[in-house]
Design an enzyme around this catalytic site. Structure first.
Site, PDB file in Angstrom:
ATOM      1  N   CYS A  99       0.818  -1.192   0.000  1.00 49.30           N
ATOM      2  CA  CYS A  99       0.000   0.000   0.000  1.00 49.30           C
ATOM      3  C   CYS A  99       0.856   1.248   0.000  1.00 49.30           C
ATOM      4  O   CYS A  99       2.077   1.186   0.084  1.00 49.30           O
ATOM      5  CB  CYS A  99      -0.903   0.005   1.243  1.00 49.30           C
ATOM      6  SG  CYS A  99      -1.847  -1.525   1.464  1.00 49.30           S
ATOM      7  N   ALA A 128      -4.717  -4.697  -2.416  1.00 49.06           N
ATOM      8  CA  ALA A 128      -5.189  -5.828  -1.614  1.00 49.06           C
ATOM      9  C   ALA A 128      -4.428  -7.101  -1.969  1.00 49.06           C
ATOM     10  O   ALA A 128      -4.466  -7.547  -3.121  1.00 49.06           O
ATOM     11  CB  ALA A 128      -6.684  -6.027  -1.815  1.00 49.06           C
ATOM     12  N   ASP A 170      -2.691  -9.359   8.111  1.00 51.27           N
ATOM     13  CA  ASP A 170      -1.478  -9.156   8.898  1.00 51.27           C
ATOM     14  C   ASP A 170      -1.479  -7.785   9.573  1.00 51.27           C
ATOM     15  O   ASP A 170      -0.843  -7.589  10.610  1.00 51.27           O
ATOM     16  CB  ASP A 170      -0.226  -9.327   8.033  1.00 51.27           C
ATOM     17  CG  ASP A 170      -0.177  -8.417   6.821  1.00 51.27           C
ATOM     18  OD1 ASP A 170      -1.235  -7.880   6.433  1.00 51.27           O
ATOM     19  OD2 ASP A 170       0.913  -8.249   6.238  1.00 51.27           O
ATOM     20  N   SER A 212      11.458 -11.470  -6.425  1.00 51.32           N
ATOM     21  CA  SER A 212      12.648 -10.991  -7.127  1.00 51.32           C
ATOM     22  C   SER A 212      13.909 -11.465  -6.422  1.00 51.32           C
ATOM     23  O   SER A 212      13.944 -11.610  -5.201  1.00 51.32           O
ATOM     24  CB  SER A 212      12.633  -9.457  -7.178  1.00 51.32           C
ATOM     25  OG  SER A 212      13.895  -8.947  -7.551  1.00 51.32           O
ATOM     26  N   GLY A 213      14.990 -11.646  -7.209  1.00 45.40           N
ATOM     27  CA  GLY A 213      16.276 -12.060  -6.660  1.00 45.40           C
ATOM     28  C   GLY A 213      17.152 -10.906  -6.220  1.00 45.40           C
ATOM     29  O   GLY A 213      18.341 -11.110  -5.942  1.00 45.40           O
TER      30      GLY A 213
END
Length: 613
Positions: free
Chosen positions: A2, A54, A105, A381-382
């Site tokens: 967000c 979301a 969360d 992502s790495g």
């Protein structure tokens, strides 16, 4: 994921119509970070705004979220990011008597502060495993907490005012309020031209970032900074085989946690060790077939020209990994025309929100993420594996390691990339960039935790500890910031499993001899994941993020810069040495500096920024 913003003014009621309109403008700037929902909470001296993307508990996770006592909201939270261990924390808190109304969360973070943060907020934040930036308003005590994750994956800015503070996920939220000056002074220009991240200040005068691993507490008495996490010396005693096993365990646990989402998820695949290992582990633990996406350019593989940082094209390795692992793969192929589209250039500048453009690296990431967003809402992502495991060539180059400065300074054409060669020599002399950079370097060195145990007697081990710290705290933040801005501009959440603080701390405390035990870069990561990958990828040499090799792109940039040099009314004109710039332009083969000056011009114009240097 967000965007958040807020305004605290201890001497004003922000519920009035004028303040509400100004705060609505602040919240609206975060729409790109949160396209799914909008919410505000205003009461007396506090206004908190939220734009939502979301990801978890789509129906129940609306914000701002309050935790009430006796019918009155005691705690109010606006939260951006993810707490990956929220399920375990929820169980612990439920056992202590807490009751939950959602499965998000965000609510767990609220209750964690109620349970563990009453006396010391650092205790509550230390329980969280994730990437996050959030603001918590305690209405009973009239106190604001601004909290940022340990590695600084998610951004959070603040601007102290006479009677409080403004804050936001991006500078644009703060600048939408009339209390914030739009000024770049000499120090700000030094930061623009520097190849290092400054965790203490921003390019705007008076604006600051919440430092990674820190909390900023705001009360009527002022602003206080608190440290809840920092890299430490762990006194590593594990041998190499044990260390390799522990790295694998941490990676497996981290990726399983970060696969949790109530929306489509994918991985970013480049065919290098980092992203390939991540994709393979994600495929192993996902209950669905993993999607993967890769960046490519028109004619790139067929006409590829090797360079010092990119010896091989990604394409063949990407296809091999996708087939080996069994992903649902798609290439996103871009052209020079797409990268130079004025609308794309404007969008990347708006997303970056700072004149720190990396040119086609920015625009290609923006277009890549925009295309991915049509299929997925979350991407793994790495990013950061090179900083953690020692993947850059400078780690193994004695000249760079022993240089009394940042190891990457002076390499990969960093000096030219900043665009400083086009500036007025009198300005460059005034800025004294070498002194500024040296000051930044000395400050960073003073933070490095000292090496303990037998390894502390080895000068090379001590120096490599410093080098690793410099990369993690002064190099990595720039990459994380770019990835966050380019992804969130399209409403895509990018997660970075290698930034799990447990993994970072464990590998940071590992002796350099362990990290290079096979004589190569990223020895620990390679050994920990070799069984998951094709042998060609296991043995592939580090290859940088691809840049377009179409000379059409360079010619367009140089034409635009030549036009700028003829515009005496350009916002950036007072900074330039026009005649020498024309000479350099005719001789240049490196357009990075040109891109930086063009971006600075666009930024000064579109953001109506005053230069006071």
């Amino acid at each position: 994921m967000c965007g958040i913003c807020g305004w605290i003014d201890f001497d004003r009621d922000l519920g009035g119509p004028d303040a509400r309109r100004e705060f609505a403008d602040m919240t609206a700037t975060m729409a790109c970070r949160g396209p799914d929902d909008e919410g505000t909470w205003i009461d007396g001296p506090a206004a908190l705004g939220h734009r939502r993307l979301a990801i978890i508990d789509i129906q129940g996770g609306r914000q701002p979220m309050t935790l009430q006592e006796d019918g009155q909201p005691a705690l109010v939270l606006v939260y951006g990011g993810e707490t990956y261990n929220y399920r375990e924390l929820r169980q612990r808190l439920a056992a202590l008597g807490h009751r939950f109304n959602t499965s998000s969360d965000t609510e767990v973070v609220l209750h964690a502060h109620r349970e563990w943060g009453r006396r010391d907020p650092c205790t509550a934040v230390s329980e969280l495993n994730g990437m996050f930036a959030y603001a918590l308003w305690d209405s009973a005590n009239r106190e604001l907490l601004l909290v940022r994750d340990r590695l600084g994956v998610k951004p959070l800015y603040y601007y102290p005012t006479k009677h409080g503070v403004l804050f936001g996920s991006e500078p644009k939220a703060i600048l939408a309020n009339g209390l914030a000056e739009r000024v770049i002074d000499a120090d700000g220009l030094r930061r623009i031209l520097s190849p290092v991240a400054d965790p203490y200040e921003t390019v705007f005068r008076g604006m600051r970032e919440v430092r990674p691993g820190h909390i900023v507490r705001v009360t009527r008495d002022g602003v206080q900074q608190m440290t809840y996490w920092q890299l430490t010396d762990s006194g590593h005693t594990d041998d190499v085989p044990t260390t390799v096993r522990r790295v694998r365990e941490l990676l497996e646990d981290t990726i399983q946690r970060q696969l949790i989402a109530d929306v489509p998820l994918c991985t970013l695949l480049s065919g290098g060790l980092d992203s390939s290992a991540l994709t393979a582990l994600a495929a192993r633990f996902s209950d669905k077939r993993i999607r993967s996406f890769a960046l490519d350019f028109v004619g790139y593989t067929d006409n590829f020209t090797p360079g010092p940082m990119c010896a091989t094209p990604d394409g063949p390795y990407v296809q091999e990994v996708a087939k080996f692992v069994g992903t649902e793969h798609r290439d996103i192929t871009l052209s020079a025309d797409e990268l130079m589209d004025p609308n794309v250039r404007a969008a990347t500048l708006r997303a970056r929100d700072l004149p720190l453009t990396s040119g086609d690296l920015d625009s290609s990431q923006y277009l890549l993420f925009r295309a991915i967003r049509q299929h997925s809402t979350v991407a793994l992502s790495g990013e950061s594996a090179d900083e953690i495991f020692g993947g850059y060539p400078e780690f193994r180059d004695p000249a760079h390691v022993q240089a009394d400065t940042f190891p990457w300074h002076g390499s990969r054409a960093y000096v030219n990339d900043t665009g400083r060669q086009y500036l007025d020599p009198r300005l460059i002399e005034k800025l004294d960039l070498p002194e500024y950079l040296d000051g930044q370097y000395r400050r960073a060195l003073a933070e490095v935790p000292p090496l303990t145990g037998p390894a502390s007697a080895d000068p090379h081990e001590r120096r490599m500890r410093e080098v690793c710290y410099l990369y993690l705290t002064r190099h990595l933040p720039r990459l994380l910031d770019r990835k966050d801005r380019m992804s969130m501009a399209s409403g895509l959440e990018v997660r970075v499993p290698y930034c799990d603080h447990r993994l970072v701390q464990y590998v940071f405390g590992t002796p350099w001899a362990h990290k290079t035990f096979d004589g190569r870069e990223k020895s620990l990561l390679r050994a920990a994941t070799a069984d998951l990958l094709p042998e060609s990828v296991v043995q592939r040499v580090k290859s940088a993020y691809p840049t377009i090799q179409d000379r059409t792109y360079d010619r367009i940039l140089c034409t635009q810069f030549a036009t700028l040099l003829n515009d005496h009314n350009a916002a950036v004109a007072p900074l330039l040495s026009v005649e020498s710039s024309r000479t350099l332009l005719n001789a240049t083969e490196n357009v990075r500096g040109v891109e930086r000056i063009l971006a600075l011009q666009d930024f000064l114009t579109s953001y109506n920024v005053s230069l006071r240097v």
